[in-house]
Design an enzyme around this catalytic site. Sequence first.
Site, mmCIF file in Angstrom:
data_model
loop_
_atom_site.group_PDB
_atom_site.id
_atom_site.type_symbol
_atom_site.label_atom_id
_atom_site.label_comp_id
_atom_site.label_asym_id
_atom_site.label_seq_id
_atom_site.Cartn_x
_atom_site.Cartn_y
_atom_site.Cartn_z
ATOM 1 N N HIS A 189 0.857 -1.186 0.000
ATOM 2 C CA HIS A 189 0.000 0.000 0.000
ATOM 3 C C HIS A 189 0.892 1.234 0.000
ATOM 4 O O HIS A 189 2.102 1.134 0.215
ATOM 5 C CB HIS A 189 -0.895 0.011 1.247
ATOM 6 C CG HIS A 189 -0.082 0.188 2.496
ATOM 7 N ND1 HIS A 189 0.553 -0.867 3.120
ATOM 8 C CD2 HIS A 189 0.254 1.299 3.203
ATOM 9 C CE1 HIS A 189 1.217 -0.416 4.175
ATOM 10 N NE2 HIS A 189 1.058 0.908 4.238
ATOM 11 N N HIS B 56 5.570 6.354 -1.066
ATOM 12 C CA HIS B 56 6.274 5.131 -1.466
ATOM 13 C C HIS B 56 5.494 3.897 -1.040
ATOM 14 O O HIS B 56 4.611 3.970 -0.182
ATOM 15 C CB HIS B 56 7.671 5.085 -0.838
ATOM 16 C CG HIS B 56 7.631 4.904 0.640
ATOM 17 N ND1 HIS B 56 7.364 5.949 1.502
ATOM 18 C CD2 HIS B 56 7.786 3.798 1.415
ATOM 19 C CE1 HIS B 56 7.375 5.493 2.748
ATOM 20 N NE2 HIS B 56 7.619 4.184 2.727
#
EC number: 3.1.4.58
Length: 176
Positions: free
Chosen positions: A43, A125
């Site tokens: 995620h 990220h």
Amino acid sequence: MSEPQRLFFAIDLPAEIREQIIHWRATHFPPEAGRPVAADNLHLTLAFLGEVSAEKEKALSLLAGRIRQPGFTLTLDDAGQWLRSRVVWLGMRQPPRGLIQLANMLRSQAARSGCFQSNRPFHPHITLLRDASEAVTIPPPGFNWSYAVTEFTLYASSFARGRTRYTPLKRWALTQ
């Protein structure tokens, strides 16, 4: 009264992109490079909330539901390593403005609600490997995954039987 939960807001990855990333990671990083993050746990964190009471979770959910933010496209085209935190990550060279705005709104609401927020700049990220204690070779540019982001999710993080599990609690649609 229920126990506090460890919560965070995040953006999910479509299943087909998640599978492609898992294959790419397996092809480019040897097993000793670090501990791979489970496919279901991939995620992009927008705001980490920490240990949150049920009451605070409800308040944060109400605030999140008031966000009126258009959807945007994420293009994952960058990768790197943070040696200090021992993480190998997948990210983007040019994060879309909508992503930055959404993260800033959620982080700001979290801070006003008493959830500690790091003063470090937001670096969007996806963590690929943890415990990467040695420098790894990052694949050359040329990889690229794009997808439309149409919602964000509140997750609970739990640890049991040696595994971390992220459970989606609630989702909010971004506007069209």
